[in-house]
Structures are given as structure tokens and as C-alpha cells.
Motif scaffolding. Sequence first.
Motif, PDB file in Angstrom:
ATOM      1  N   VAL A 159      -0.281   0.451 -13.805  1.00  0.00           N
ATOM      2  CA  VAL A 159      -0.900   1.764 -13.570  1.00  0.00           C
ATOM      3  C   VAL A 159      -1.385   2.339 -14.896  1.00  0.00           C
ATOM      4  O   VAL A 159      -0.614   2.420 -15.865  1.00  0.00           O
ATOM      5  CB  VAL A 159       0.080   2.765 -12.918  1.00  0.00           C
ATOM      6  CG1 VAL A 159      -0.662   4.057 -12.561  1.00  0.00           C
ATOM      7  CG2 VAL A 159       0.736   2.182 -11.684  1.00  0.00           C
ATOM      8  N   SER A 170      -4.543   4.950 -12.098  1.00  0.00           N
ATOM      9  CA  SER A 170      -5.345   3.862 -11.518  1.00  0.00           C
ATOM     10  C   SER A 170      -4.501   2.598 -11.451  1.00  0.00           C
ATOM     11  O   SER A 170      -4.023   2.091 -12.474  1.00  0.00           O
ATOM     12  CB  SER A 170      -6.593   3.630 -12.372  1.00  0.00           C
ATOM     13  OG  SER A 170      -7.338   2.547 -11.908  1.00  0.00           O
ATOM     14  N   VAL A 171      -4.319   2.077 -10.238  1.00  0.00           N
ATOM     15  CA  VAL A 171      -3.463   0.911 -10.014  1.00  0.00           C
ATOM     16  C   VAL A 171      -4.286  -0.380 -10.097  1.00  0.00           C
ATOM     17  O   VAL A 171      -5.405  -0.450  -9.586  1.00  0.00           O
ATOM     18  CB  VAL A 171      -2.781   1.000  -8.632  1.00  0.00           C
ATOM     19  CG1 VAL A 171      -1.894  -0.230  -8.395  1.00  0.00           C
ATOM     20  CG2 VAL A 171      -1.956   2.273  -8.522  1.00  0.00           C
ATOM     21  N   VAL A 202       3.575   1.386  -3.587  1.00  0.00           N
ATOM     22  CA  VAL A 202       3.139   1.488  -4.985  1.00  0.00           C
ATOM     23  C   VAL A 202       3.405   2.873  -5.539  1.00  0.00           C
ATOM     24  O   VAL A 202       3.986   3.038  -6.627  1.00  0.00           O
ATOM     25  CB  VAL A 202       1.636   1.133  -5.118  1.00  0.00           C
ATOM     26  CG1 VAL A 202       1.103   1.620  -6.458  1.00  0.00           C
ATOM     27  CG2 VAL A 202       1.430  -0.362  -5.005  1.00  0.00           C
ATOM     28  N   ASN A 203       2.994   3.900  -4.818  1.00  0.00           N
ATOM     29  CA  ASN A 203       3.142   5.271  -5.325  1.00  0.00           C
ATOM     30  C   ASN A 203       4.615   5.645  -5.469  1.00  0.00           C
ATOM     31  O   ASN A 203       5.006   6.324  -6.418  1.00  0.00           O
ATOM     32  CB  ASN A 203       2.432   6.249  -4.387  1.00  0.00           C
ATOM     33  CG  ASN A 203       2.239   7.605  -5.032  1.00  0.00           C
ATOM     34  OD1 ASN A 203       1.720   7.707  -6.136  1.00  0.00           O
ATOM     35  ND2 ASN A 203       2.678   8.649  -4.353  1.00  0.00           N
ATOM     36  N   THR A 204       5.429   5.196  -4.511  1.00  0.00           N
ATOM     37  CA  THR A 204       6.873   5.507  -4.550  1.00  0.00           C
ATOM     38  C   THR A 204       7.517   4.940  -5.816  1.00  0.00           C
ATOM     39  O   THR A 204       8.238   5.646  -6.545  1.00  0.00           O
ATOM     40  CB  THR A 204       7.581   4.937  -3.310  1.00  0.00           C
ATOM     41  OG1 THR A 204       7.011   5.517  -2.143  1.00  0.00           O
ATOM     42  CG2 THR A 204       9.075   5.245  -3.356  1.00  0.00           C
ATOM     43  N   GLU A 216       0.827  -1.220   0.000  1.00  0.00           N
ATOM     44  CA  GLU A 216       0.000   0.000   0.000  1.00  0.00           C
ATOM     45  C   GLU A 216       0.857   1.264   0.000  1.00  0.00           C
ATOM     46  O   GLU A 216       0.550   2.232  -0.702  1.00  0.00           O
ATOM     47  CB  GLU A 216      -0.920  -0.015   1.215  1.00  0.00           C
ATOM     48  CG  GLU A 216      -1.851   1.196   1.279  1.00  0.00           C
ATOM     49  CD  GLU A 216      -2.742   1.187   2.504  1.00  0.00           C
ATOM     50  OE1 GLU A 216      -3.417   2.197   2.750  1.00  0.00           O
ATOM     51  OE2 GLU A 216      -2.745   0.167   3.236  1.00  0.00           O
ATOM     52  N   LYS A 217       1.935   1.235   0.805  1.00  0.00           N
ATOM     53  CA  LYS A 217       2.759   2.432   0.950  1.00  0.00           C
ATOM     54  C   LYS A 217       3.845   2.556  -0.115  1.00  0.00           C
ATOM     55  O   LYS A 217       4.431   3.624  -0.276  1.00  0.00           O
ATOM     56  CB  LYS A 217       3.401   2.449   2.337  1.00  0.00           C
ATOM     57  CG  LYS A 217       2.378   2.613   3.460  1.00  0.00           C
ATOM     58  CD  LYS A 217       3.040   2.605   4.826  1.00  0.00           C
ATOM     59  CE  LYS A 217       1.999   2.804   5.921  1.00  0.00           C
ATOM     60  NZ  LYS A 217       2.587   2.754   7.276  1.00  0.00           N
ATOM     61  N   TYR A 276       5.985   3.916  -8.523  1.00  0.00           N
ATOM     62  CA  TYR A 276       5.311   4.513  -9.700  1.00  0.00           C
ATOM     63  C   TYR A 276       5.965   5.839 -10.068  1.00  0.00           C
ATOM     64  O   TYR A 276       6.267   6.094 -11.236  1.00  0.00           O
ATOM     65  CB  TYR A 276       3.821   4.690  -9.392  1.00  0.00           C
ATOM     66  CG  TYR A 276       3.043   5.519 -10.384  1.00  0.00           C
ATOM     67  CD1 TYR A 276       3.101   5.264 -11.749  1.00  0.00           C
ATOM     68  CD2 TYR A 276       2.228   6.565  -9.952  1.00  0.00           C
ATOM     69  CE1 TYR A 276       2.371   6.030 -12.660  1.00  0.00           C
ATOM     70  CE2 TYR A 276       1.492   7.325 -10.844  1.00  0.00           C
ATOM     71  CZ  TYR A 276       1.569   7.057 -12.190  1.00  0.00           C
ATOM     72  OH  TYR A 276       0.850   7.816 -13.087  1.00  0.00           O
ATOM     73  N   LEU A 277       6.231   6.668  -9.049  1.00  0.00           N
ATOM     74  CA  LEU A 277       6.877   7.963  -9.302  1.00  0.00           C
ATOM     75  C   LEU A 277       8.297   7.781  -9.846  1.00  0.00           C
ATOM     76  O   LEU A 277       8.735   8.524 -10.726  1.00  0.00           O
ATOM     77  CB  LEU A 277       6.908   8.796  -8.021  1.00  0.00           C
ATOM     78  CG  LEU A 277       5.540   9.311  -7.515  1.00  0.00           C
ATOM     79  CD1 LEU A 277       5.696  10.057  -6.195  1.00  0.00           C
ATOM     80  CD2 LEU A 277       4.896  10.221  -8.554  1.00  0.00           C
ATOM     81  N   MET A 336      -4.248  11.184 -11.441  1.00  0.00           N
ATOM     82  CA  MET A 336      -3.685  10.404 -10.340  1.00  0.00           C
ATOM     83  C   MET A 336      -3.211   9.016 -10.779  1.00  0.00           C
ATOM     84  O   MET A 336      -2.281   8.464 -10.216  1.00  0.00           O
ATOM     85  CB  MET A 336      -4.735  10.256  -9.234  1.00  0.00           C
ATOM     86  CG  MET A 336      -5.028  11.541  -8.492  1.00  0.00           C
ATOM     87  SD  MET A 336      -3.595  12.141  -7.578  1.00  0.00           S
ATOM     88  CE  MET A 336      -3.456  10.868  -6.326  1.00  0.00           C
TER      89      MET A 336
END
Length: 431
Positions: A107, A91-92, A71-73, A68-69, A75-76, A89
Motif C-alpha cells: 500500500v 493505493s493497493v 485488504v482494508n481490514t 477484496e474485503k 491495512y488498518l 486513501m
Amino acid sequence: MDIQLKETSSYAREADIDLSWEEIASDFEQAIKQFSKRVKLPGFRPGKVPRKILMKQFQPAIEADFVEKSVNTYYLKALQEKEIIPINMGSVSDVHFHHGKHFKFKVAFEIEPEVTIPKMKRKSLKVEKTNYITDDEDIDMAIDEIRHGHAEVKTVEDGAQLDDYVICDLQEIDTSGVPIIGKKLETRYIKLGQIPFDGDNQKKLEGIKPGEKTQVSVPVDEKGSTSTFELSVQNVERQILPEVDEDFIKMADPEAENVADYRGRIKDRLGKAYDQRSEKAFDEQLTDAMINHVNPEFPPSMAESYLGHMVEDVMKNNPAATDKEKIKEIYQPVAERNLKWYLIRNTIIKNEEYEITKEDVQADIDQRKEANPKEAKELEKYFKKPSNRSRLEDDLMEKKVLAYLKNFTKIKEVKVNTKDLRKQSEGNVQS
């Protein structure tokens, strides 16, 4: 990190991101330490629970927390590696984490599309340009407007006439003539002959004097429903307009030599005003013609965001506008049109390598100051503000892009007499 990019449309992208265990192992260990600080187990202080015990009892929770914590890291990082700037934003989906093996997910996101402009020929765009033909009545109307600005207000005792102002109280009454409590409008200025005090209401008010009363019928809603009001006159005022003579000309335009010269100067100013009106309409038609020529795709998220800002501005500047969905419906075509032009404009700027320098901005400011020496200090102060200079820079770029498009435009000159505009305006008022 293995990154596989897929184009699903001109603006939609899908990224499959696959990380080996070697790439994420240290991050996962850090996640275990952070999880340990939140766990309370008998015999252990927070953060001091052995790793083996944590993994035995809480491995699924630790893995879920890590995914959860993280994925965004990741992805960026993938976006940075591929030098991509998304506009939404993202979509994952399809998340797969296997301890000791790999971390994989997908994504879907949108980007600002690259617009392809078809090859432009000399007459690719066809646009009409209006040349307005003014007349003496335009000059008379402009002078009358100036005369009204210098009018003397005189109290009238012998009865109101057309165009006089009546200062009055308006009390709504029922069908039997009894005043309705809470429906009184005090000290209102009304003008004889101006809607709704024209027609029958005008006839009732002509000749009325201070202290007198009459009944008028006034619209009370947008549907045209009317109510009867008792109108009580406090005072009647008349504007006495100055004569167009040498004294008036000296006051209104000291640089004019005489009446004929004054009228000529007024005609020149009217001509410039109509030229600006013509140029503005031409620019809008030119951009519309280019939009139709290219008709670029645009990301739905981009349109929704832009429309949202437009709706917020409308509601902020007009407190009476409360129906958000209705406002969105009205402004959606405008938002889509503006967004298409934005994409086309950016493509032209990029293709032609246009830029506006600080020197270009300052040269324009200096030109404005030279044309309006009396306002030079105010102009200098105004353009010291970065946001105002930025808007000027954008305006200069817009002019550059429009000048480029004119090279591919067939212009049809159309003459319009201003007397026809006046007739049209009169017809709209009557209807």
C-alpha cells in the motif's frame, strides 16, 4: 503480521504487509461461511453447503472475495500497529494470496510530513512594518461619514445637483429611440457624480426635476459596452448634513467635551484602526518570511483536499462563480501558501510544547468584556458556543507562534502618509 515500511519522500510511505496463514485462517473460514449464504445449489439450503463442495466449485471466487474485503481490514491493523495516521486513501498493489500459505500486498499512502526548521538566528527573518501617518483630512472624512449617517433627507423641487439622489425609471431604447420590451429598470436610486452618472451623464442630469426625462449612456457588461436608456425622474432627494457643533457632538460622542476634543478622539480611533491594519499586514509578511525560510514539502493529496474545500466555500458564498477550474487556478497559490504555514506552525507548536488552556481562553474573554462592558452579555453568549471558543483558542495559539518568530526578526520601520494612500485610491478609481 510482518510490516515493512519504506519512505519514498518526506510525506510518501510504502508499506509491504505480509500475513502468515495462521494469522488469516480463521478470517478465511468466516469468508467461506459468508459466501455459502449467497450460493444456491440444488439440494442445499443457503448457508448449508458443505465446505468441501464450496472449495471444490468456488475456491477462486471465494479467494477473490476474501482478498477484496480483507485488504482494508489488515491495512488498518498495520497502521494501528505502527501508529501511523495517513492523510489519503492509499493505493493497493502487488496483491498475492496463496491458500494455506500467506497473504501479501503493498500500500502506498501519504502522511503529514515532519517539517525540519533550520536553526533560527536573531535576524533570520527580515520584515517591514508600516507606520501610518494620518492627517486632518482623514479626520474630516471620518466625521463626514458620521454626518452622512445622521443626515436629513429632503425632497428637492428646483433641480438636481452634484451628490443628489435621483429616483428614476430606466428604459433601454434602440438607436431609433424606441423602447426595448423587457429592458426597463423601475425605481432606481442613482447619485449624481457617482460612476456611471458622472461626466456627460452628470451634465445631462444637473438641474433635472421630477417628471422630466433625459437620455443617458450606461455600461451593460464587463467589457464596457454601453446602451442608451431613457431616464424618467420620479423624485430628487438631497442629504442635508448636520453641522459639526455642540449638539452634533453630544449625539455622535457624548463623552467628547468639545469640537477639539471630539476631533482628537476621532484621531485616536483612526490611529488604532491603522495600527490594526499595520499589525495584520506585518503578521502576513512575517509568516511569508518564515515560509520562504523553511519552504516545506507538502503532500499533493493534502493540497488538493484543502484547495477543494476553498473552492466549495467560494462557490457557496458566491453563486455567480460557476467556473470551478478558473476558481481553482486562482486559489491554488493561496491554498499552497496556507498549507505550508499550517505545517510550519504545527512544528513550532510541537517543538516549543505550546498549549492554550481553558484558563487562557477565559482570561481573553474576560479581558474583552472589561474593554467593552456594554457588550459583555453578548460576548458571554457568543463564546458559549464551542466553535467560537475553538476559533479563539486557535487565534491565541497563532499569536503565541508569531510572538516566537518575532524573536528572530529584523524589523524595518516604514512610514506611510495616508494622503499618499488617498492619491493611490483616486488613481485606481480614475483608471
